[in-house]
Motif scaffolding. Structure first.
Motif, mmCIF file in Angstrom:
data_model
loop_
_atom_site.group_PDB
_atom_site.id
_atom_site.type_symbol
_atom_site.label_atom_id
_atom_site.label_comp_id
_atom_site.label_asym_id
_atom_site.label_seq_id
_atom_site.Cartn_x
_atom_site.Cartn_y
_atom_site.Cartn_z
ATOM 1 N N GLN A 53 0.672 -1.291 0.003
ATOM 2 C CA GLN A 53 0.029 0.079 0.008
ATOM 3 C C GLN A 53 0.954 1.172 0.009
ATOM 4 N N MET A 54 1.853 1.270 0.788
ATOM 5 C CA MET A 54 2.605 2.607 1.003
ATOM 6 C C MET A 54 3.512 2.475 -0.180
ATOM 7 N N MET A 55 4.108 1.670 -0.929
ATOM 8 C CA MET A 55 4.810 1.747 -2.170
ATOM 9 C C MET A 55 4.013 2.505 -3.242
ATOM 10 N N ARG A 56 2.650 2.062 -3.264
ATOM 11 C CA ARG A 56 1.713 2.778 -4.123
ATOM 12 C C ARG A 56 1.660 4.293 -3.930
ATOM 13 N N GLY A 57 1.570 4.574 -2.581
ATOM 14 C CA GLY A 57 1.380 5.702 -2.247
ATOM 15 C C GLY A 57 2.383 6.498 -2.558
#
Length: 390
Positions: A239-243
């Motif tokens: 999730q954070m990598m996409r963000g």
């Protein structure tokens, strides 16, 4: 700066932000920056303009703008003062995370108030001993019934004192292999939590003044299990990598803004300052600096807008965002230095804004993943994709 591909409403928004920067920010920024004063009045105007809701769609907000528009708005803010772009960068990433991955309850609780700026958000990733190696983090959230008990520490957290919502990247399963499968994002709501969270100190910085960057300490902080983003433990790293694709575009746009401000000041000074009986821009060495600065800035902007359009098409854009962040930040640093050269001794004076640009520019090289990490990401994706064709 071209806004041809934006909608009429988006073009108007960029113009409003540009006017805000020229009329309100630039006349007062030097005094605020040198005093390291939080820009409360500027932030209130940004709320009124709708900048904190740029990434928030209906029904929670006014409707998200294109990532291209977001990049250009960020550039305008950073042209006035890079810290203003920093005051909304992490907030936007958290808003994107909530929209893409949050539960309906999480979305309804936070997004409407985030859109107005009533709730401001930040993300907490970096640890004192971890740096770029996020999977080696030591902040742990252990399950205790219907609560998580969080212990650990984070550092270099922007807006940590004034943000009421923290998207905390931590380990909910420290034994998981590979390590990223045990990482979650926990929404730490300062309005919910009691003892156990300390904003320990503001870190002293070369630039990026006005907006605080803090250390956070978690000591058996209890939060409801329902605060795991999306309710899905172990999904936080992906999730954070996409963000962070958006985060890196935002940092690239900050570099564009700093570089543009430095070029504008240098160009103006080179036309006003005379030596040997003529404006200094007519001296070939100065003219060459200006030409190179403008070329680098234009190239960086096109690379950043290309990455923004790739993101808006729903395509994987970690390589494109990494390229934009890498090139724009390096270009911004080089342009800022050349602006100091063109100003000569005045470029070293705190009475001129170019010394501030030179202090602010390095942050984009090391922030949101160092440029060395960006090169690793780019190389890995080149090998995986097996092609450099557009």
């Amino acid at each position: 700066m071209s806004t041809e591909q934006l909608s009429a409403e988006e073009r108007e928004l960029v113009k409003v932000v540009r006017d805000f920067v020229d009329r309100q920010v630039k006349p007062d920024v030097q005094e605020l920056e040198h005093a390291n004063t939080y820009p409360e009045a500027f932030i209130e105007t940004m709320k009124e303009i709708g900048i904190y809701g740029l990434a928030i769609d209906e029904p929670w907000g006014p409707g998200r703008v294109s990532t291209e528009c977001y990049v250009l708005v960020t550039e305008e803010l950073a042209r006035g003062w890079m810290s203003l772009a920093g005051a909304m960068g992490g907030h936007t990433v958290v808003a994107k995370l909530l929209q893409d991955f949050g539960t309906p309850e999480q979305q309804e609780r936070y997004l409407p108030r985030m859109a107005t700026g009533e709730v401001r958000a930040t993300m907490a990733l970096t640890e004192p001993g971890g740096g770029s190696d996020l999977q080696a983090m030591r902040t742990v959230a252990r399950r205790d019934g219907e609560e998580l008990v969080i212990s650990g520490g984070k550092t270099w957290i922007s807006n940590a004192r004034r943000s009421s919502l923290i998207a905390l990247l931590c380990k909910t399963d420290p034994q998981a292999q590979p390590a990223h499968r045990g990482i979650s994002i926990v929404l730490v709501d300062k309005e919910q939590v009691g003892a156990g969270l300390t904003v320990s100190r503001d870190l002293p910085k070369l630039g990026y003044k006005g907006v605080e960057s803090c250390e956070l300490v978690f000591e058996d902080l209890r939060v409801p299990v329902a605060q795991v983003l999306g309710g899905d433990e172990g999904a936080g790293f992906a999730q954070m990598m996409r963000g962070l694709e958006v985060g890196r575009l935002q940092v690239a746009a900050r570099a564009l803004g700093v570089g543009r401000a430095a070029l504008e000041d240098a160009l103006r000074y080179a036309q006003e300052r005379e030596s040997f009986g003529q404006p200094i821009w007519k001296h070939q060495s100065i003219g060459n600096y200006l030409a190179n600065m403008a070329t680098k800035l234009s190239a960086a902007r096109q690379l950043t807008l290309h990455a923004a359009r790739t993101y808006d098409r729903g395509e994987r854009s970690d390589m494109e965002a990494g390229m934009a962040k890498l090139f724009a930040s390096e270009a911004g640093m080089e342009i800022a230095l050349d602006a100091v050269r063109i100003h000569g001794g005045y470029g070293y004076s705190t009475e001129f804004d170019v010394e501030r640009y030179f202090r602010d520019a390095p942050l984009m090289i090391v922030g949101e993943g160092t440029n060395e990490i960006q090169r690793n990401v780019i190389a890995a994706q080149l090998v995986k994709r097996g092609s450099v064709a557009p």
